[in-house]
Design a protein around this motif. Structure first.
Motif, PDB file in Angstrom:
ATOM      1  N   UNK A  60       0.836  -1.212   0.000  1.00 60.35           N
ATOM      2  CA  UNK A  60       0.000   0.000   0.000  1.00 60.35           C
ATOM      3  C   UNK A  60       0.863   1.250   0.000  1.00 60.35           C
ATOM      4  N   UNK A  61       1.979   1.232   0.764  1.00 57.20           N
ATOM      5  CA  UNK A  61       2.896   2.377   0.783  1.00 57.20           C
ATOM      6  C   UNK A  61       3.445   2.662  -0.614  1.00 57.20           C
ATOM      7  N   UNK A  62       3.877   1.625  -1.309  1.00 56.49           N
ATOM      8  CA  UNK A  62       4.421   1.815  -2.657  1.00 56.49           C
ATOM      9  C   UNK A  62       3.366   2.388  -3.593  1.00 56.49           C
ATOM     10  N   UNK A  63       2.119   1.953  -3.465  1.00 56.09           N
ATOM     11  CA  UNK A  63       1.040   2.508  -4.295  1.00 56.09           C
ATOM     12  C   UNK A  63       0.829   3.990  -3.996  1.00 56.09           C
ATOM     13  N   UNK A  64       0.838   4.335  -2.692  1.00 58.87           N
ATOM     14  CA  UNK A  64       0.633   5.738  -2.301  1.00 58.87           C
ATOM     15  C   UNK A  64       1.764   6.614  -2.817  1.00 58.87           C
ATOM     16  N   UNK A  65       3.019   6.145  -2.665  1.00 54.10           N
ATOM     17  CA  UNK A  65       4.174   6.929  -3.121  1.00 54.10           C
ATOM     18  C   UNK A  65       4.139   7.148  -4.631  1.00 54.10           C
ATOM     19  N   UNK A  66       3.784   6.078  -5.370  1.00 52.15           N
ATOM     20  CA  UNK A  66       3.705   6.212  -6.826  1.00 52.15           C
ATOM     21  C   UNK A  66       2.626   7.227  -7.209  1.00 52.15           C
ATOM     22  N   UNK A  67       1.545   7.232  -6.467  1.00 52.30           N
ATOM     23  CA  UNK A  67       0.480   8.209  -6.735  1.00 52.30           C
ATOM     24  C   UNK A  67       0.886   9.616  -6.365  1.00 52.30           C
ATOM     25  N   UNK A  68       1.770   9.753  -5.383  1.00 53.98           N
ATOM     26  CA  UNK A  68       2.230  11.083  -4.951  1.00 53.98           C
ATOM     27  C   UNK A  68       3.189  11.710  -5.953  1.00 53.98           C
ATOM     28  N   UNK A  69       3.815  10.889  -6.769  1.00 52.57           N
ATOM     29  CA  UNK A  69       4.668  11.459  -7.814  1.00 52.57           C
ATOM     30  C   UNK A  69       6.151  11.281  -7.554  1.00 52.57           C
ATOM     31  N   UNK A  70       6.954  11.916  -8.406  1.00 47.70           N
ATOM     32  CA  UNK A  70       8.396  11.722  -8.432  1.00 47.70           C
ATOM     33  C   UNK A  70       9.077  12.164  -7.145  1.00 47.70           C
ATOM     34  N   UNK A  71       8.666  13.272  -6.546  1.00 52.49           N
ATOM     35  CA  UNK A  71       9.319  13.776  -5.344  1.00 52.49           C
ATOM     36  C   UNK A  71       9.158  12.790  -4.176  1.00 52.49           C
ATOM     37  N   UNK A  72       7.991  12.244  -4.006  1.00 54.92           N
ATOM     38  CA  UNK A  72       7.764  11.288  -2.926  1.00 54.92           C
ATOM     39  C   UNK A  72       8.587  10.017  -3.132  1.00 54.92           C
TER      40      UNK A  72
END
Length: 908
Positions: A60-72
């Motif tokens: 779930x963390x990896x999905x959230x980070x990918x959705x947050x974009x390049x900076x995250x």
């Protein structure tokens, strides 16, 4: 929005990140929140209320980070080295902490799997029994596995027959050390299945494996052991981590690290698959790879075996043969059969358990002279029961068997002579030393039920109330009184055993013992093994009990059943709450009147018939031994051993021999003639007849030996033969290698009844019998059995036809034992020759094929010759009296000239 390099990297390394960093999910979330890469809403979503596991939260963390974009994503990869550096310092302390916990784990596991000599026969102090005290047992390692065709009642005693001479099978004979090295040295990701009949040594092998692992301090493996008896008690959903944390509370602080850092170090043992009461659905069970996710226990086991939970671990399953089919063969990497004790290992065991070499030699001499005992003694647990029954050479119970039989017969023909030092019992008969036991030729054989009666009596006289090690034969004088006093406890314990059999339950708790008032008695402690599990975190402990061996539970259940039936009470009545129609007092009075109106004999017969009917409903066979014990306990001679427990004693003052109740023999014979029972069930009925001491059994054995020797006239063929009885009797003659039943009217149904023993002979000669394609189907099952030892298959003039040959050819493609196939006069034609040719393309075992008079034409010969271009192992091909033209015969002869190693015989 364009996808940056860190976002791409996050997706590409997703699987690796989940596997390697899930254990650090908590510090990762804290740091990512501190640098602003995650919000409070993100944290709430990822944590999911604390219900999901580490791997799920990481995904779930990896999905959230990918959705947050390049900076995250860039912040995530920037923080990973920092997490790694901070945890390295912590890891050193964790490793030291883990070593301390694992040392404690070794000590606790050794205590839990302590090899105890149940009743301490040798007087060895508890806790001083080490790995060196185990008598070695024999295993066979298989290439793949198949569901055994034989029932356990047929398997016992047959395991070693095929290994007395050089075998053509691909199975390897090995000892425990080979199995141990494979299990403890494997790198992981391996499922091993260990199969063996009840008492063959599966659980003992597990105990010894734990001992050997604990002694090797350099071993990198981490052993975890669970029994399916314990898993049966789990009715609610649990996660694997929670389950192991409860079972091994001392490992709770480090279990997560063990599971996540290096699963390949784990060897998980699941003992007793045959006792598991939950279904295993390998097709429809949802996949789960998170050890923190709660699952039904059946789904948890499925995911462990399929490698979804804790991928990379080694898994050892033990099971009785009938339950191995619960696991798909493709999921099993290694398969071992526990053969038990070889004859040499049996001798070694008796040498270890008897007080002197002389006594050990006498015990072994007695056992080897009794075919049924010799067959059963391949089972290590039965060796222990025999050793206890003979009580270190005194054999007081067995002496009374023979003395009782002698006194019942004409007194002047007593077969036992008194030896110096004989002791007079209270009844006036002498108690003899084991050295005076009669040989097999001079006295009748001893049944399994009699051995268990002696075992029970030996425990009562010498292993309770501080009598362990006391071999004073004078205690026999008190036997009737002791048995009478212990009768209530025996019935209570038997009731518990019987209820457990009906419920397929082998583990009991304190409430079970409280309900029948046996906890705390000396006798119950002698027959029940107590399991105490401590939870130091909550300062609690749990107590469970099981019988010292499954067969002892079955014997006590049968004893309870017979005692209740003899008293005119339905043994089932005390186990269930029947609907009350009247006031209890009036109901009791009514029952009393009904019992008086019925003859006791009729009530007894009705109860026994009910027991056999109940057993027939359980095709797994777990009630079969119970029925054999019931049959044996109804025999007056057997009851004579437990004098004092049965109210009616056999009269030994006259010359008449007390006989087995006629209704029992009639019931067993009617079952034997039934076409509804499977061959395995009918063989168990024969075992029951043996235990019931059917006087006609020896005469029928002589008749069958005449058939096997082809000494009977063909006029007897018209009589309907009892092939199940032959299958049973063949088990008592384990040295026979040839089964010759030519022209005996054997049809497919009769052959099916012989199926449990067909694979055990080197030669099957079945010519001139109406087998047909149905008989070929039975033979194919025997040829595909993992225990198949058939080298010569002779089925001349059996009406196989083209279809029958097709069925046989399919079986012979996987068979590696048959070298000689004789099937003249079977009308296979050219189509059958085509099936044979297809077989020859892949089979490299057959050396001799004889096809005389099978209506094969030139077309069929061409097919066979084409196949022989690929087959170089066939040495003889006889094709006399087929429908070849002159040109066809010449082609066959020319082909034979091109193959010097192939002898082709043919004529027009």
């Amino acid at each position: 929005m364009a996808v940056g390099p860190c976002s791409v990297k996050l997706q590409q390394r997703r699987v690796e990140l989940v596997q390697e960093w899930s254990g650090y999910i908590t510090p990762l979330l804290e740091l990512l929140f501190q640098v602003g890469a995650l919000t409070e809403e993100d944290l709430s979503l990822i944590r999911g209320g604390g219900c999901t596991g580490e791997r799920e939260r990481m995904r779930t963390l990896l999905d959230v980070l990918f959705g947050r974009g390049e900076e995250a994503c860039r912040a995530f990869f920037h923080l990973l080295p920092r997490i790694h550096a901070e945890t390295r310092t912590v890891n050193a302390g964790i490793q030291q902490n883990m070593r301390e916990h694992l040392i404690k784990h070794r000590n606790i596991l050794v205590r839990q799997h302590c090899h105890t000599d149940y009743l301490n026969i040798r007087g060895q102090p508890p806790g001083q029994v080490g790995a060196g005290s185990f008598t070695d047992i024999t295993f066979s390692q298989h290439v793949g596995y198949a569901v055994p065709l034989q029932h356990e009642t047929a398997i016992v005693g047959d395991a070693f027959r095929g290994f007395r001479e050089e075998s053509r099978r691909q199975d390897e004979i090995c000892v425990f050390r080979d199995v141990q090295q494979n299990l403890l040295s494997t790198s992981g990701d391996c499922v091993t299945l260990l199969s063996g009949v009840a008492g063959s040594g599966k659980t003992t092998a597990v105990r010894r494996l734990v001992w050997e692992w604990a002694a090797d301090t350099q071993s990198q493996k981490i052993l975890l052991s669970l029994s399916f008896r314990e898993l049966n008690l789990i009715t609610e959903q649990h996660s694997l981590l929670e389950l192991l944390s409860v079972h091994y509370s001392h490992l709770k602080p480090i279990l997560s690290e063990i599971m996540s850092l290096n699963p390949a170090r784990i060897l998980l043992i699941l003992d007793g698959l045959d006792e598991f009461r939950f279904p295993l659905d390998f097709d429809r069970t949802p996949k789960c790879s998170d050890p923190e996710r709660e699952l039904p226990v059946g789904a948890m086991v499925v995911n462990l075996i399929k490698g979804n939970l804790l991928p990379g671990i080694s898994l050892l399953l033990t099971s009785r043969p009938h339950a191995v089919s619960k696991v798909p063969p493709l999921l099993v990497n290694q398969f071992y059969s526990v053969l038990g004790f070889s004859p040499a290992q049996q001798q070694q065991y008796f040498e270890q358990t008897c007080s002197s070499p002389q006594v050990a030699a006498a015990v072994w001499g007695f056992v080897s002279s009794q075919k049924p005992l010799l067959l059963m003694c391949h089972i290590p647990a039965f060796c222990w029961i025999v050793s206890t029954a003979l009580h270190d050479g005194f054999s007081p119970c067995l002496d009374r068997i023979f003395l009782g039989a002698a006194s019942i017969n004409v007194e002047s023909t007593r077969v036992l002579s008194r030896q110096p030092g004989d002791v007079q019992t209270a009844s006036g008969s002498s108690t003899l030393s084991l050295h005076s036991l009669p040989s097999q030729n001079s006295a009748r054989t001893v049944t399994i039920t009699e051995i268990y009666c002696c075992f029970l009596k030996s425990i009562l006289l010498f292993h309770v109330k501080g009598q362990t090690g006391n071999s004073n034969p004078h205690r026999l004088q008190d036997a009737p009184r002791v048995l009478q006093e212990m009768k209530p406890i025996l019935k209570h314990l038997g009731k518990l055993a019987f209820r457990g059999l009906l419920e397929r339950r082998f583990l009991f708790d304190c409430s079970d013992l409280d309900s029948i008032s046996v906890e705390g008695s000396e006798f119950s402690r002698a027959l029940l093994v107590e399991i105490v599990k401590e939870d130091q975190a909550s300062l609690t402990y749990e107590r469970n009990f099981h019988f010292i061996h499954t067969s002892v539970q079955e014997f006590l259940a049968a004893l309870y059943y017979v005692l209740e039936s003899l008293s005119g009470t339905d043994p089932f009545s005390g186990l269930k709450c029947s609907r009350v129609l009247f006031h209890p007092t009036f109901q009791k009075h009514l029952n009393s009147i009904v019992q008086r109106l019925h003859r006791p004999r009729h009530l007894l017969a009705k109860c026994i018939k009910k027991a056999f009917h109940w057993s027939a409903r359980h095709q797994s066979g777990h009630m079969d031994l119970f029925c054999r014990f019931v049959s044996g306990l109804l025999v007056p001679r057997t009851q004579f051993i437990l004098d004092g427990l049965f109210t009616e004693r056999p009269n030994n003052s006259g010359t008449s021999v007390p006989l087995t109740p006629s209704f029992l023999l009639q019931l067993l014979h009617s079952q034997l003639q039934s076409s509804c029972l499977s061959p395995e069930r009918q063989i168990n009925t024969c075992h029951c007849l043996y235990e019931a001491q059917d006087s006609g059994l020896s005469q029928r054995l002589q008749g069958w030996l005449g058939v096997l020797a082809q000494q009977e006239s063909n006029q007897s063929i018209s009589e309907k033969r009892d092939w199940s009885e032959l299958a049973f009797l063949l088990q008592l003659s384990p040295d026979l290698q040839i089964l010759k039943l030519d022209a005996q009217g054997l049809d497919a149904e009769g052959l099916h009844r012989l199926l449990p023993v067909l694979p055990l002979f080197s030669t099957l000669s079945l010519g001139q019998n109406p087998l047909g394609p149905e008989g070929a189907a039975v033979l194919s099952l025997a040829l595909q059995s993992p225990d198949c030892r058939v080298e010569r298959l002779w089925v001349v003039a059996t009406g196989l036809g083209c279809e029958g040959l097709r069925i046989l050819a399919e079986a012979l493609k996987s068979n590696r034992t048959v070298v000689d196939l004789r099937m003249a006069i079977n009308h296979i034609g050219d189509d059958g020759a085509g099936y044979l040719a297809d077989l020859l393309k892949s089979n490299r075992t057959l050396k001799d094929i004889r096809l005389r008079d099978n209506q094969v034409t030139d077309k069929g010969a061409e097919l066979i010759m084409a196949a022989l271009l690929q087959n170089t192992t066939l040495e003889y091909l006889w094709m006399f009296d087929n429908k070849f033209s002159k040109e066809g015969v010449q082609k066959l002869k020319d082909f034979a000239k091109s193959r010097a190693s192939l002898d082709i015989k043919v004529c027009i």
